[in-house]
Design a protein around this motif. Structure first.
Motif, PDB file in Angstrom:
ATOM      1  N   MET A   1       0.904  -1.160  -0.160  1.00 49.00           N
ATOM      2  CA  MET A   1       0.196  -0.069  -0.262  1.00 49.00           C
ATOM      3  C   MET A   1       1.215   1.123   0.200  1.00 49.00           C
ATOM      4  O   MET A   1       1.575   1.311   0.719  1.00 49.00           O
ATOM      5  N   SER A   2       0.344   2.052  -1.219  1.00 47.59           N
ATOM      6  CA  SER A   2       1.865   3.417  -1.161  1.00 47.59           C
ATOM      7  C   SER A   2       1.460   4.855  -0.310  1.00 47.59           C
ATOM      8  O   SER A   2       0.255   4.447  -0.464  1.00 47.59           O
ATOM      9  N   HIS A   3       2.217   4.967   0.227  1.00 50.93           N
ATOM     10  CA  HIS A   3       1.807   6.783   0.954  1.00 50.93           C
ATOM     11  C   HIS A   3       2.379   7.606   0.681  1.00 50.93           C
ATOM     12  O   HIS A   3       3.168   7.714   0.524  1.00 50.93           O
ATOM     13  N   PRO A   4       1.443   8.339  -0.759  1.00 52.02           N
ATOM     14  CA  PRO A   4       1.493   9.553  -1.348  1.00 52.02           C
ATOM     15  C   PRO A   4       2.047  10.122  -0.289  1.00 52.02           C
ATOM     16  O   PRO A   4       1.727  10.533   0.884  1.00 52.02           O
ATOM     17  N   HIS A   5       3.439  11.372  -0.055  1.00 53.77           N
ATOM     18  CA  HIS A   5       3.799  12.502   0.540  1.00 53.77           C
ATOM     19  C   HIS A   5       2.872  12.718   0.468  1.00 53.77           C
ATOM     20  O   HIS A   5       2.113  13.446  -0.138  1.00 53.77           O
ATOM     21  N   ALA A   6       2.786  13.843   1.839  1.00 55.98           N
ATOM     22  CA  ALA A   6       1.658  14.833   2.459  1.00 55.98           C
ATOM     23  C   ALA A   6       0.130  14.648   1.896  1.00 55.98           C
ATOM     24  O   ALA A   6      -0.189  15.252   1.901  1.00 55.98           O
ATOM     25  N   GLU A   7      -0.195  13.191   2.398  1.00 57.98           N
ATOM     26  CA  GLU A   7      -1.451  12.812   1.852  1.00 57.98           C
ATOM     27  C   GLU A   7      -1.896  11.865   2.770  1.00 57.98           C
ATOM     28  O   GLU A   7      -1.123  10.978   3.143  1.00 57.98           O
ATOM     29  N   PHE A   8      -3.182  12.081   3.277  1.00 52.96           N
ATOM     30  CA  PHE A   8      -3.812  10.840   4.334  1.00 52.96           C
ATOM     31  C   PHE A   8      -3.587   9.677   3.737  1.00 52.96           C
ATOM     32  O   PHE A   8      -3.607   9.343   3.029  1.00 52.96           O
ATOM     33  N   CYS A   9      -3.066   8.294   4.665  1.00 51.46           N
ATOM     34  CA  CYS A   9      -2.412   7.548   3.893  1.00 51.46           C
ATOM     35  C   CYS A   9      -3.141   6.065   5.290  1.00 51.46           C
ATOM     36  O   CYS A   9      -3.366   5.540   3.971  1.00 51.46           O
ATOM     37  N   TRP A  10      -3.575   6.169   6.116  1.00 51.59           N
ATOM     38  CA  TRP A  10      -4.954   5.757   6.785  1.00 51.59           C
ATOM     39  C   TRP A  10      -4.413   5.591   8.070  1.00 51.59           C
ATOM     40  O   TRP A  10      -4.621   6.911   8.335  1.00 51.59           O
ATOM     41  N   THR A  11      -6.180   4.890   7.542  1.00 53.15           N
ATOM     42  CA  THR A  11      -6.642   5.621   9.791  1.00 53.15           C
ATOM     43  C   THR A  11      -6.461   3.892   9.965  1.00 53.15           C
ATOM     44  O   THR A  11      -7.162   3.088   9.744  1.00 53.15           O
ATOM     45  N   GLU A  12      -7.129   3.774  11.447  1.00 52.38           N
ATOM     46  CA  GLU A  12      -7.403   2.559  12.784  1.00 52.38           C
ATOM     47  C   GLU A  12      -8.161   3.567  13.569  1.00 52.38           C
ATOM     48  O   GLU A  12      -7.610   4.854  14.110  1.00 52.38           O
ATOM     49  N   ALA A  39      -1.752 -12.511  17.767  1.00 56.14           N
ATOM     50  CA  ALA A  39      -2.010 -12.326  19.852  1.00 56.14           C
ATOM     51  C   ALA A  39      -3.375 -11.503  19.335  1.00 56.14           C
ATOM     52  O   ALA A  39      -4.123 -11.449  20.174  1.00 56.14           O
ATOM     53  N   GLY A  40      -3.733 -11.567  18.499  1.00 56.24           N
ATOM     54  CA  GLY A  40      -5.387 -10.717  18.383  1.00 56.24           C
ATOM     55  C   GLY A  40      -5.325  -9.231  18.093  1.00 56.24           C
ATOM     56  O   GLY A  40      -5.801  -8.492  18.678  1.00 56.24           O
ATOM     57  N   THR A  41      -4.507  -8.932  18.170  1.00 51.04           N
ATOM     58  CA  THR A  41      -3.958  -6.623  19.007  1.00 51.04           C
ATOM     59  C   THR A  41      -4.372  -5.803  17.726  1.00 51.04           C
ATOM     60  O   THR A  41      -4.551  -4.557  17.259  1.00 51.04           O
ATOM     61  N   TYR A  42      -3.737  -6.312  16.563  1.00 56.24           N
ATOM     62  CA  TYR A  42      -4.344  -5.726  15.510  1.00 56.24           C
ATOM     63  C   TYR A  42      -5.522  -6.507  14.252  1.00 56.24           C
ATOM     64  O   TYR A  42      -4.890  -7.604  14.054  1.00 56.24           O
ATOM     65  N   TRP A  43      -6.088  -6.002  13.469  1.00 52.57           N
ATOM     66  CA  TRP A  43      -6.715  -6.491  12.579  1.00 52.57           C
ATOM     67  C   TRP A  43      -7.351  -5.407  11.137  1.00 52.57           C
ATOM     68  O   TRP A  43      -6.980  -4.412  11.784  1.00 52.57           O
ATOM     69  N   ILE A  44      -7.159  -6.323  10.078  1.00 47.97           N
ATOM     70  CA  ILE A  44      -6.962  -5.150   8.663  1.00 47.97           C
ATOM     71  C   ILE A  44      -9.024  -5.168   8.730  1.00 47.97           C
ATOM     72  O   ILE A  44      -9.426  -6.917   8.488  1.00 47.97           O
ATOM     73  N   ALA A  45      -8.938  -4.373   8.582  1.00 50.20           N
ATOM     74  CA  ALA A  45     -10.746  -4.029   8.224  1.00 50.20           C
ATOM     75  C   ALA A  45     -10.972  -4.429   6.535  1.00 50.20           C
ATOM     76  O   ALA A  45     -10.212  -3.084   6.191  1.00 50.20           O
ATOM     77  N   ARG A  46     -11.514  -4.582   6.014  1.00 49.58           N
ATOM     78  CA  ARG A  46     -11.651  -5.450   4.679  1.00 49.58           C
ATOM     79  C   ARG A  46     -13.832  -5.073   4.025  1.00 49.58           C
ATOM     80  O   ARG A  46     -13.953  -5.192   4.790  1.00 49.58           O
ATOM     81  N   LYS A  47     -13.498  -3.931   2.804  1.00 50.03           N
ATOM     82  CA  LYS A  47     -13.926  -4.363   2.347  1.00 50.03           C
ATOM     83  C   LYS A  47     -14.400  -4.828   0.623  1.00 50.03           C
ATOM     84  O   LYS A  47     -12.978  -4.356  -0.247  1.00 50.03           O
ATOM     85  N   ASP A  48     -14.988  -5.370   0.273  1.00 49.56           N
ATOM     86  CA  ASP A  48     -14.641  -6.450  -1.042  1.00 49.56           C
ATOM     87  C   ASP A  48     -13.277  -6.577  -1.235  1.00 49.56           C
ATOM     88  O   ASP A  48     -12.090  -6.634  -2.422  1.00 49.56           O
ATOM     89  N   ASP A  49     -12.258  -7.126  -0.157  1.00 48.61           N
ATOM     90  CA  ASP A  49     -10.831  -8.028   0.107  1.00 48.61           C
ATOM     91  C   ASP A  49     -10.254  -6.789   0.107  1.00 48.61           C
ATOM     92  O   ASP A  49      -8.866  -6.688  -0.074  1.00 48.61           O
ATOM     93  N   ARG A  50     -10.370  -6.171  -0.264  1.00 47.29           N
ATOM     94  CA  ARG A  50      -9.399  -4.807   0.089  1.00 47.29           C
ATOM     95  C   ARG A  50      -9.039  -3.654   1.662  1.00 47.29           C
ATOM     96  O   ARG A  50     -10.330  -3.509   1.869  1.00 47.29           O
ATOM     97  N   PRO A  51      -7.514  -3.573   1.638  1.00 45.23           N
ATOM     98  CA  PRO A  51      -7.947  -3.302   3.532  1.00 45.23           C
ATOM     99  C   PRO A  51      -8.126  -1.554   2.280  1.00 45.23           C
ATOM    100  O   PRO A  51      -8.308  -1.074   2.563  1.00 45.23           O
TER     101      PRO A  51
END
Length: 127
Positions: A1-12, A39-51
């Motif tokens: 998952m690319s992180h463009p410079h100076a743009e919001f890239c992820w939320t949790e 450990a079940g301490t981090y989960w990836i939420a997916r929509k149509d199998d896309r994170p």
């Protein structure tokens, strides 16, 4: 998952009740969840199998004392060290990091207004 410079890239979602959160977002948005760690301490939420987001279980660290469940955002950067230096010169306070997680180098800051934010550099794209 690319992180463009100076743009919001992820939320949790940072939560103490992951089962309730998973049920809520599965019902309201149709998200599914896959564990990112054993450990079940981090989960990836997916929509149509896309994170689409992450979910961090807030437990076991004093860092989370007094912090309510919340959504937390990250902004991508091409050079975490340069961004961190500029942020500190502009009045930011480092809350955590820099540290590496899942192929990214991350720092958590309190910006000049007091708002918490994360900066993230994709290490696979680092020169």
């Amino acid at each position: 998952m690319s992180h463009p410079h100076a743009e919001f890239c992820w939320t949790e979602l940072m939560t103490r009740d992951p089962e309730r959160a998973k049920a809520f977002y599965a019902t309201t948005l149709g998200w599914t969840f896959t564990p990112h760690d054993d450990a079940g301490t981090y989960w990836i939420a997916r929509k149509d199998d896309r994170p689409v987001a992450g979910m961090l279980v807030m437990e076991g660290e004093a860092f989370f004392d007094g912090v309510p469940d919340n959504w937390f955002c990250y902004i991508g950067t091409d050079d975490l060290d340069a961004t961190l230096k500029a942020a500190q010169e502009a009045g930011a306070q480092v809350l955590r990091g820099p540290f590496e997680a899942a192929g990214y180098r991350i720092v958590i800051l309190r910006d000049a207004t007091g708002a918490a934010i994360g900066f993230s550099q994709d290490l696979s794209e680092a020169a």
